[in-house]
Design an enzyme around this catalytic site. Structure first.
Site, short mmCIF file in Angstrom:
data_model
loop_
_atom_site.label_atom_id
_atom_site.label_comp_id
_atom_site.label_asym_id
_atom_site.label_seq_id
_atom_site.Cartn_x
_atom_site.Cartn_y
_atom_site.Cartn_z
N TYR A 103 0.84 -1.19 0.00
CA TYR A 103 0.00 0.00 0.00
C TYR A 103 0.88 1.25 0.00
O TYR A 103 2.01 1.24 0.51
CB TYR A 103 -0.92 0.01 1.22
CG TYR A 103 -2.06 -0.97 1.14
CD1 TYR A 103 -3.31 -0.60 0.66
CD2 TYR A 103 -1.88 -2.29 1.55
CE1 TYR A 103 -4.35 -1.50 0.59
CE2 TYR A 103 -2.92 -3.21 1.47
CZ TYR A 103 -4.15 -2.81 0.99
OH TYR A 103 -5.18 -3.71 0.92
N TYR A 161 -0.42 -10.15 -0.57
CA TYR A 161 0.72 -9.72 0.23
C TYR A 161 0.69 -10.39 1.59
O TYR A 161 -0.29 -11.03 1.98
CB TYR A 161 0.70 -8.20 0.41
CG TYR A 161 -0.56 -7.66 1.06
CD1 TYR A 161 -0.67 -7.55 2.44
CD2 TYR A 161 -1.64 -7.26 0.28
CE1 TYR A 161 -1.83 -7.07 3.03
CE2 TYR A 161 -2.80 -6.77 0.86
CZ TYR A 161 -2.88 -6.68 2.24
OH TYR A 161 -4.03 -6.20 2.81
N ARG A 197 -2.35 -12.52 2.67
CA ARG A 197 -3.68 -12.07 2.25
C ARG A 197 -3.78 -12.20 0.74
O ARG A 197 -2.87 -11.78 0.02
CB ARG A 197 -3.91 -10.59 2.63
CG ARG A 197 -3.92 -10.30 4.11
CD ARG A 197 -4.97 -9.24 4.42
NE ARG A 197 -6.31 -9.79 4.34
CZ ARG A 197 -7.41 -9.03 4.19
NH1 ARG A 197 -7.30 -7.72 4.09
NH2 ARG A 197 -8.60 -9.60 4.13
N HIS A 224 -6.79 -8.21 -3.51
CA HIS A 224 -8.15 -7.68 -3.40
C HIS A 224 -8.17 -6.18 -3.62
O HIS A 224 -7.15 -5.50 -3.54
CB HIS A 224 -8.75 -8.00 -2.02
CG HIS A 224 -7.92 -7.49 -0.87
ND1 HIS A 224 -6.86 -8.21 -0.35
CD2 HIS A 224 -7.97 -6.35 -0.15
CE1 HIS A 224 -6.31 -7.53 0.63
NE2 HIS A 224 -6.97 -6.40 0.77
N HIS A 240 -10.38 -2.77 -2.14
CA HIS A 240 -11.29 -2.30 -1.09
C HIS A 240 -12.27 -1.28 -1.67
O HIS A 240 -11.90 -0.45 -2.51
CB HIS A 240 -10.50 -1.59 0.02
CG HIS A 240 -9.65 -2.49 0.85
ND1 HIS A 240 -10.13 -3.13 1.97
CD2 HIS A 240 -8.34 -2.82 0.76
CE1 HIS A 240 -9.16 -3.84 2.52
NE2 HIS A 240 -8.06 -3.67 1.80
#
Length: 294
Positions: free
Chosen positions: A160, A195, A216, A219, A221
């Site tokens: 991120y 990640y 994870r 995806h 959000h």
């Protein structure tokens, strides 16, 4: 801890109860006593040494020191032990057919910029392209018009922007878009990568020490806000991701799986429908109106 020490624990709780009785019937004193009582029960079961207690205090102190405006280690801790998911499920039950509500996660930012319809969220152009078209609908199939849709994601390396302030542009792969009158939102971005949760903080080190997986699956959000509807916070997972069966934050559900379709030449497409629930006041008004018409 010996037997005589155990015998004193009920006196401690009784004393706390008497002191807090003056606070009336407020929820905070009740909650505090409940938490303290469970901690005392846990101590009686585990019988920790003084060194072990200090280790717990040091861990919690480290969690606090690791939380700042860019990274919320307390949220990460609540997520990985399933507390966040449990609270969300209890407080935001969703009817059949509605998109499940999930968690914003520790990398969410409120201060995202507004972007035009069809904008590109990627500010550095790194990664394979992904064209996203979202259809926003209510439970009855009606279009959810003029919604505000926040989007955030990891990049092609599974990072991120607020994890990489020196390597990614500010607000990379984030934005707030306005849906149209037909309940559609479109944008361009890059295909995210799955990640692992950060290992450089106290929560990551704890999970590693316990031998738990940190992965994870990839995806996107979404946070959708529209007049007359409950706010929906959710994420959509890449069905083909190899980590889809062991999400470290317990967020994967069948309704949240989607196909990130390859188009060739490093291009991909994602088409999905998010189903919102009317707010209680609006739902009650609509139900009352239908009864009158009947």
């Amino acid at each position: 801890m010996d037997g005589s020490a155990d015998a004193k624990l009920p006196d401690v709780l009784s004393d706390l109860t008497l002191r807090l009785a003056q606070a009336g019937d407020a929820r905070l004193p009740q909650a505090f006593l409940s938490v303290v009582g469970r901690i005392h029960d846990l101590i009686s079961d585990l019988r920790p040494s003084a060194d072990e207690l200090r280790a717990v205090i040091e861990f919690l102190t480290d969690v606090g020191h690791s939380a700042d405006a860019r990274r919320q280690e307390w949220v990460l801790l609540a997520d990985v032990i399933g507390v966040s998911t449990r609270v969300e499920d209890m407080n935001c039950p969703r009817p059949d057919g509605a998109t499940p509500n999930t968690l914003p996660g520790p990398f969410y930012r409120e201060d995202v910029p507004d972007l035009p319809f069809g904008a590109n969220l990627s500010r550095d152009g790194i990664g394979e392209s992904l064209a996203v078209e979202v259809s926003l609908r209510g439970l009855d199939g009606e279009p959810v018009r003029d919604a505000l849709v926040e989007v955030w994601q990891a990049n092609a390396l599974g990072r991120y922007e607020n994890q990489d302030p020196d390597l990614q542009p500010e607000f990379n792969l984030r934005g707030r878009l306005r849906g149209d009158a037909e309940g559609r939102v479109t944008f361009q971005t890059v295909k995210p990568k799955g990640y692992a949760l950060p290992e450089d903080g106290p929560v990551g080190r704890l999970l590693n020490a316990l031998g738990l997986r940190l992965e994870r699956p990839a995806h996107l959000h979404f946070r959708v806000m529209a007049p007359g509807y409950e706010t929906l916070t959710t994420h959509i997972f890449d069905r083909a991701d190899p980590a889809i069966g062991h999400d470290a934050l317990f967020g994967v559900r069948p309704e949240l799986l989607a196909d990130f379709r390859p188009l060739g030449a490093g291009r991909h497409a994602l088409d999905l429908t998010l189903v919102l629930v009317r707010s209680r006041a609006v739902a009650t008004s609509v139900s009352h109106s239908k009864r009158k018409e009947g």
